[in-house]
Design a protein around this motif. Structure first.
Motif, PDB file in Angstrom:
ATOM      1  N   GLU A 146       0.894  -1.233   0.039  1.00  0.00           N
ATOM      2  CA  GLU A 146      -0.010   0.103   0.046  1.00  0.00           C
ATOM      3  C   GLU A 146       1.048   0.928   0.441  1.00  0.00           C
ATOM      4  N   THR A 147       2.256   1.158   0.613  1.00  0.00           N
ATOM      5  CA  THR A 147       2.892   2.112   0.414  1.00  0.00           C
ATOM      6  C   THR A 147       4.629   2.622  -0.532  1.00  0.00           C
ATOM      7  N   HIS A 148       4.434   1.479  -0.840  1.00  0.00           N
ATOM      8  CA  HIS A 148       5.029   0.763  -2.813  1.00  0.00           C
ATOM      9  C   HIS A 148       4.967   2.068  -3.410  1.00  0.00           C
ATOM     10  N   PRO A 149       6.372   2.988  -3.712  1.00  0.00           N
ATOM     11  CA  PRO A 149       6.333   4.065  -4.693  1.00  0.00           C
ATOM     12  C   PRO A 149       6.306   3.824  -6.093  1.00  0.00           C
ATOM     13  N   GLN A 150       5.863   2.087  -6.979  1.00  0.00           N
ATOM     14  CA  GLN A 150       5.665   1.594  -7.857  1.00  0.00           C
ATOM     15  C   GLN A 150       3.622   0.989  -7.575  1.00  0.00           C
ATOM     16  N   LYS A 151       3.589   0.963  -7.295  1.00  0.00           N
ATOM     17  CA  LYS A 151       1.924   0.642  -6.797  1.00  0.00           C
ATOM     18  C   LYS A 151       1.035   1.356  -8.323  1.00  0.00           C
ATOM     19  N   ALA A 152       1.536   1.904  -8.725  1.00  0.00           N
ATOM     20  CA  ALA A 152       0.709   2.321 -10.019  1.00  0.00           C
ATOM     21  C   ALA A 152       1.554   1.662 -11.410  1.00  0.00           C
ATOM     22  N   ILE A 153       2.230   0.565 -10.867  1.00  0.00           N
ATOM     23  CA  ILE A 153       2.556  -0.194 -12.837  1.00  0.00           C
ATOM     24  C   ILE A 153       1.642  -0.742 -12.954  1.00  0.00           C
ATOM     25  N   VAL A 154       1.094  -0.649 -13.660  1.00  0.00           N
ATOM     26  CA  VAL A 154       0.396  -1.468 -14.168  1.00  0.00           C
ATOM     27  C   VAL A 154       0.535  -2.645 -15.377  1.00  0.00           C
ATOM     28  N   THR A 155       0.643  -4.068 -14.772  1.00  0.00           N
ATOM     29  CA  THR A 155       1.387  -5.244 -15.999  1.00  0.00           C
ATOM     30  C   THR A 155       0.645  -5.358 -17.629  1.00  0.00           C
ATOM     31  N   ARG A 156      -1.000  -5.164 -16.737  1.00  0.00           N
ATOM     32  CA  ARG A 156      -2.135  -5.695 -18.199  1.00  0.00           C
ATOM     33  C   ARG A 156      -2.910  -4.491 -18.627  1.00  0.00           C
ATOM     34  N   ALA A 157      -2.686  -3.862 -19.382  1.00  0.00           N
ATOM     35  CA  ALA A 157      -3.860  -3.150 -19.912  1.00  0.00           C
ATOM     36  C   ALA A 157      -4.733  -3.328 -21.634  1.00  0.00           C
ATOM     37  N   LEU A 158      -5.737  -3.043 -21.608  1.00  0.00           N
ATOM     38  CA  LEU A 158      -5.801  -3.007 -22.804  1.00  0.00           C
ATOM     39  C   LEU A 158      -5.178  -1.827 -23.718  1.00  0.00           C
ATOM     40  N   GLY A 159      -5.002  -2.462 -24.831  1.00  0.00           N
ATOM     41  CA  GLY A 159      -4.282  -1.328 -26.107  1.00  0.00           C
ATOM     42  C   GLY A 159      -3.165  -1.061 -25.684  1.00  0.00           C
ATOM     43  N   VAL A 160      -2.582  -2.296 -24.979  1.00  0.00           N
ATOM     44  CA  VAL A 160      -0.600  -2.102 -25.057  1.00  0.00           C
ATOM     45  C   VAL A 160      -0.828  -3.708 -26.327  1.00  0.00           C
ATOM     46  N   ASP A 161      -0.676  -4.682 -25.996  1.00  0.00           N
ATOM     47  CA  ASP A 161      -0.252  -6.350 -27.024  1.00  0.00           C
ATOM     48  C   ASP A 161      -2.421  -5.872 -28.580  1.00  0.00           C
ATOM     49  N   ALA A 162      -1.237  -6.907 -29.109  1.00  0.00           N
ATOM     50  CA  ALA A 162      -2.673  -7.066 -29.747  1.00  0.00           C
ATOM     51  C   ALA A 162      -4.023  -8.122 -29.817  1.00  0.00           C
ATOM     52  N   THR A 163      -2.762  -9.076 -29.234  1.00  0.00           N
ATOM     53  CA  THR A 163      -3.316  -9.980 -27.471  1.00  0.00           C
ATOM     54  C   THR A 163      -3.727  -9.898 -26.304  1.00  0.00           C
ATOM     55  N   ILE A 164      -4.609 -10.127 -25.179  1.00  0.00           N
ATOM     56  CA  ILE A 164      -4.226  -9.814 -24.503  1.00  0.00           C
ATOM     57  C   ILE A 164      -5.317 -10.928 -22.918  1.00  0.00           C
ATOM     58  N   ASP A 165      -4.880 -10.755 -22.334  1.00  0.00           N
ATOM     59  CA  ASP A 165      -4.899 -12.483 -21.716  1.00  0.00           C
ATOM     60  C   ASP A 165      -6.349 -11.473 -20.423  1.00  0.00           C
ATOM     61  N   VAL A 166      -7.586 -12.121 -20.236  1.00  0.00           N
ATOM     62  CA  VAL A 166      -8.548 -11.906 -20.301  1.00  0.00           C
ATOM     63  C   VAL A 166      -8.784 -12.292 -18.609  1.00  0.00           C
ATOM     64  N   ASP A 167      -9.333 -12.292 -17.314  1.00  0.00           N
ATOM     65  CA  ASP A 167      -9.784 -12.881 -16.644  1.00  0.00           C
ATOM     66  C   ASP A 167     -10.975 -12.726 -16.157  1.00  0.00           C
ATOM     67  N   VAL A 168     -11.765 -14.308 -16.235  1.00  0.00           N
ATOM     68  CA  VAL A 168     -13.089 -14.288 -16.340  1.00  0.00           C
ATOM     69  C   VAL A 168     -13.526 -14.859 -15.001  1.00  0.00           C
ATOM     70  N   TYR A 169     -14.105 -14.519 -14.423  1.00  0.00           N
ATOM     71  CA  TYR A 169     -14.932 -15.131 -13.251  1.00  0.00           C
ATOM     72  C   TYR A 169     -15.800 -15.626 -13.412  1.00  0.00           C
ATOM     73  N   SER A 170     -16.334 -16.231 -12.703  1.00  0.00           N
ATOM     74  CA  SER A 170     -17.930 -16.739 -12.596  1.00  0.00           C
ATOM     75  C   SER A 170     -18.363 -16.663 -11.427  1.00  0.00           C
ATOM     76  N   VAL A 171     -19.630 -16.267 -11.395  1.00  0.00           N
ATOM     77  CA  VAL A 171     -19.855 -15.839  -9.623  1.00  0.00           C
ATOM     78  C   VAL A 171     -21.318 -16.103  -9.336  1.00  0.00           C
ATOM     79  N   GLU A 172     -21.892 -17.261  -8.620  1.00  0.00           N
ATOM     80  CA  GLU A 172     -23.058 -17.491  -8.375  1.00  0.00           C
ATOM     81  C   GLU A 172     -23.431 -16.364  -7.092  1.00  0.00           C
ATOM     82  N   VAL A 173     -24.691 -15.405  -7.797  1.00  0.00           N
ATOM     83  CA  VAL A 173     -24.721 -14.348  -6.880  1.00  0.00           C
ATOM     84  C   VAL A 173     -26.499 -15.042  -6.210  1.00  0.00           C
TER      85      VAL A 173
END
Length: 863
Positions: A146-173
């Motif tokens: 929570e106090t690390h200076p590199q907290k804002a560095i994102v390792t995965r985002a849309l618009g970076v590579d032609a293919t993107i790994d998407v985490d899919v979660y199935s939630v029973e509500v």
């Protein structure tokens, strides 16, 4: 099962533009948020493009995984079609009802999804960030993360590579469950236990979303904040089936991550006074965050870093229609995306009215018009006119792809809109310039008429070449003015008259020295003024877009090194007063370092504009600070090495101090990290001490600075004579032509300020200093008003050159610092320095003209 949704988004209390976007589409049972990155234009374009592509893909029947992939492709395609959007990206967290009581989540980035059930809050998604990976590897604890200076560095985002790994979660509500989709602007500011408390305490989802956003703003609001609250409601079996069940294919079940432990939020350090701070009681030590734009580096990381030269910008946004047949709400462009800070939307008021800025923005806009400054500007990534589609909020089919550049016809209308401003500025510039010409001619006449005590008895006659002199001075200034009027009509109106006034003071002083010493300093200087004005006009004509220089920053770096080392070439290099700074090629003698300083600023501005976030964030911990990787520091260390090389081999303390001072100042302005300045000062002090021990002329200057009276008729003679000159001048001076400034060695170059002090006194020296303060201040104002990072840093670097060079020579003459042997800009005798300073002036005017045009385009788009 039915979903009742509430959503709210706010720009926050530090950022100027809302780069978040959110979607609530009841018809598709689709809900999403996107947190853009890449500057005020790129960020909001990326998030909006991703949301629209997601909705279109789900409406076409694609599963959530493929829909997020489509959103990624849409962001890449949009960035590829517009160079101004290069580097943009966005995070995304989307939820869609897949049938029955199953909810599918698609997740990329550091936005989050939470499930509140039975009074307990659990996190459903895992952040794709560098710090989160370190936590999973066991290298960091949650508290350290929570106090690390590199907290804002994102390792995965849309618009970076032609293919993107998407985490899919199935939630029973279940009925009574409440889900929260939120951007990191909420989770960075509000503790998870406070999120749980707010979700449990407010039954209405819309009201809950608003309270969450308000809580983040009260805690500091350093980022855009978006919250989408979804309530699961039981419906009877007679209700029609959910249409979203047909729009989403079943996805493989992904294990739900363990709930994250409750940790304290990061604190903020608000970079401007007057902004709200987080409660100190809730602040763990060691964390500071500023107003930080986002962008990616070449390793697909996203970092945040402040820039020093900023100014506030009014919020911008425009209404976009909802989905066909549905009740979609898109932020920041859709209904309810903005509201005036501190006000809560009324239930009986239409959502579209809550985002109106109100009368205070109209008053602010009118005040800016009265000062001819254009709209407030502060974000550093793209032109303001890129934000707006036209003079109204009408949205065509093409507009649904996002904000775009004005059409050529609109650009013509925008240029026409700047005509009144251009006329006012050019008229003021001409009037001030003519006043300068009159005073310069008056000083020349006084020099010609001064003849000691016989002046009162004799009949004074005007110098025979007075009219030719007036015509030449007037013609040179008018030529420069017409060039600005034609090539940069919206540029600042004060730079050229100020430079002309300083040059006029120097010309009159040189004329006075010519009378006493029988030299031709003034005549030769007038020729160099003409050459400098020609270079001024040529720079304005050739450099029509300052961004062209940014593309060749490494070429300019190579040229700077070549010009700096040129005096070391045998046969053409010359040594004068112990320093090897001059180059003689045939009849031409010049200092290549004067050209090198401009090339060096081009390189530094281009490199720092591209890497300032990485240099500010750092990745290697050294004691209490984080330093950037060696590959990012290498070019800057090379610049330091070149300055050291100049000091060692060319034996010039003044030029190396100027180059190194510009380097340290620009590094601080780009990163906002004071320890860079401290390290730079230590390195230069070590190099200066080494130079003092090795070179005799450096020892002489330092010794005479400490005590010139130890050898007043020898090595300290120059310093002593300059003090006598200042003392003789007193308050009002002896009068032009009535003093003895010619007794000061090198009075035309290094000690021209002392000559001014003797004949014009304290009044004349203060007027000269005021002229330089106004000149440097106007240059920094241009830097603050500039839009893009390169323009801003380039203008600031040029202003630093003028200011630091003035300080070094004035400080040496007045014994504030040791003598450095450099020239006083626009005043001292010297051709290469004069020409280089006129080029600097032209570049500043080009940046000023571009900023004024961008401001006018933005204002026309809001009209």
């Amino acid at each position: 099962m039915r979903i009742s949704a509430g959503a709210f988004s706010d720009v926050g209390r530090v950022r100027e533009v809302n780069e978040d976007a959110h979607l609530v589409d009841d018809r598709l049972a689709l809900f999403a948020i996107a947190d853009g990155m890449g500057g005020h234009q790129g960020g909001e374009v990326a998030s909006w493009t991703a949301i629209e592509a997601l909705r279109a893909a789900v409406a076409a029947g694609q599963p959530i995984n493929d829909a997020v992939q489509q959103a990624n492709a849409a962001v890449l395609e949009r960035a590829a079609g517009d160079p101004a959007l290069e580097g943009m990206g966005t995070t995304m967290t989307a939820a869609v009802v897949a049938g029955g009581r199953r909810l599918l989540l698609g997740h990329v980035g550091d936005s989050r999804a939470y499930l509140w059930r039975g009074g307990d809050l659990s996190r459903l998604t895992e952040d794709h960030s560098l710090v989160e990976e370190l936590v999973r590897e066991g290298r960091l604890t949650r508290e350290q993360a929570e106090t690390h200076p590199q907290k804002a560095i994102v390792t995965r985002a849309l618009g970076v590579d032609a293919t993107i790994d998407v985490d899919v979660y199935s939630v029973e509500v279940e009925p009574g469950d409440r889900l929260l989709l939120c951007s990191d602007g909420l989770t960075d500011m509000v503790r998870e236990r406070d999120i749980e408390r707010l979700l449990a305490g407010e039954p209405d989802p819309q009201r809950a979303a608003e309270r969450l956003v308000d809580e983040a703003n009260e805690a500091g609001g350093v980022d855009n904040v978006t919250a989408v609250v979804l309530d699961v409601i039981e419906v009877s079996d007679d209700d029609p089936p959910d249409p979203a069940a047909l729009a989403a294919e079943p996805a493989p079940r992904v294990p739900r991550p363990e709930p994250a432990p409750d940790v304290g939020p990061a604190t903020v350090e608000v970079p401007r006074p007057g902004l709200a701070r987080r409660d100190p009681r809730r602040r763990p030590p060691g964390r500071a965050a500023g107003r930080d734009p986002r962008r990616r580096d070449r390793r697909r990381r996203v970092v945040r870093a402040p820039l020093v030269l900023r100014r506030p910008r009014r919020r911008a946004g425009r209404a976009l229609p909802g989905g066909p047949g549905g009740r979609a709400r898109l932020g920041p462009h859709g209904r309810g995306a903005h509201r005036p800070r501190g006000r809560r939307p009324r239930p009986d008021r239409a959502p579209g009215r809550d985002r109106r800025r109100g009368a205070r923005f109209a008053r602010h806009r009118a005040a800016l018009h009265r000062t001819d400054r254009g709209p407030g500007r502060g974000d550093l990534h793209h032109d303001l006119h890129d934000l707006h589609d036209g003079p109204d909020d009408t949205v065509t089919d093409d507009d649904r792809a996002g904000p775009r550049h004005p059409r050529p016809g609109r650009r013509d209308r925008v240029s026409g809109a700047t005509v009144p401003l251009a006329r006012r500025r050019r008229r003021a510039e001409l009037a001030l310039g003519l006043l300068v010409v009159v005073f310069t001619a008056g000083g020349y006449v006084l020099v010609a008429l001064a003849d000691g005590p016989q002046l009162a008895a004799a009949s004074p006659e005007l110098p025979p070449d007075l009219w030719a002199f007036l015509a030449s001075v007037f013609g040179i200034y008018v030529a420069a003015h017409l060039a600005v009027r034609r090539l940069a009509p919206n540029a600042d109106a004060t730079l050229l008259p100020l430079a002309a006034a300083l040059n006029g003071i120097g010309f009159v002083t040189l004329s006075r020295l010519d009378v006493a010493l029988e030299t031709d300093f003034a005549r030769i200087q007038s020729v160099w003024v003409a050459v400098g004005v020609a270079a001024f006009v040529g720079t304005l004509a050739v450099v029509r877009d300052i961004r062209v220089l940014e593309r060749y920053r490494y070429t300019f770096a190579l040229l700077a090194v070549v010009f700096l080392l040129l005096p070391l070439v045998p046969g053409i290099g010359r040594t004068i007063n112990g320093a090897r700074l001059w180059v003689s090629i045939g009849p031409l003698d010049f200092q290549p370092g004067e050209v090198a300083k401009v090339f060096l600023v081009v390189f530094l501005a281009g490199y720092l504009a591209d890497k300032h976030e990485l240099l500010a964030a750092g990745s290697v911990r050294v004691g209490p600070v984080f330093l950037p990787a060696a590959r990012h520091l290498a070019p800057l260390l090379l610049a330091w090495g070149v300055a050291l090389l100049v000091m060692v081999y060319e034996k010039d303390l003044g030029s190396s101090l100027l180059f190194f001072g510009v380097f340290a100042a620009m590094l601080y302005m780009a990163t906002g990290r004071a320890y860079y300045v401290g390290v730079a000062a230590v390195l230069f002090a070590v190099a200066a001490w080494f130079s003092y021990l090795v070179y005799d002329h450096v020892q002489t200057r330092v010794d005479m600075w400490l005590d010139p009276w130890q050898d007043p008729l020898g090595r300290g003679f120059q310093n002593v004579q300059s003090w006598f000159a200042f003392g003789t001048g007193g308050i009002a001076g002896t009068g032009i032509g009535l003093g003895n400034p010619y007794k000061i060695p090198n009075a035309a170059t290094d000690f021209i300020f002392a000559a001014i002090g003797e004949e014009l006194g304290l009044v004349g020296t203060l007027a000269t200093v005021a002229g330089f303060l106004l000149l440097v201040g106007s240059a920094f104002r241009i830097a603050v008003d500039a839009e893009r990072p390169f323009d801003k840093l380039f203008a600031a670097g040029l202003a630093t050159i003028l200011g630091l060079q003035t300080f070094l020579i004035l400080g040496g003459v007045t014994r504030l610092i040791p003598l450095t042997g450099i020239t006083l800009p626009f005043v001292s005798y010297g051709g290469s320095s004069l020409v280089a300073n006129f080029v600097v002036l032209a570049l500043l005017l080009r940046i000023s003209d571009h900023s004024a045009r961008a401001a006018a385009a933005a204002e026309a788009g809001r009209a």
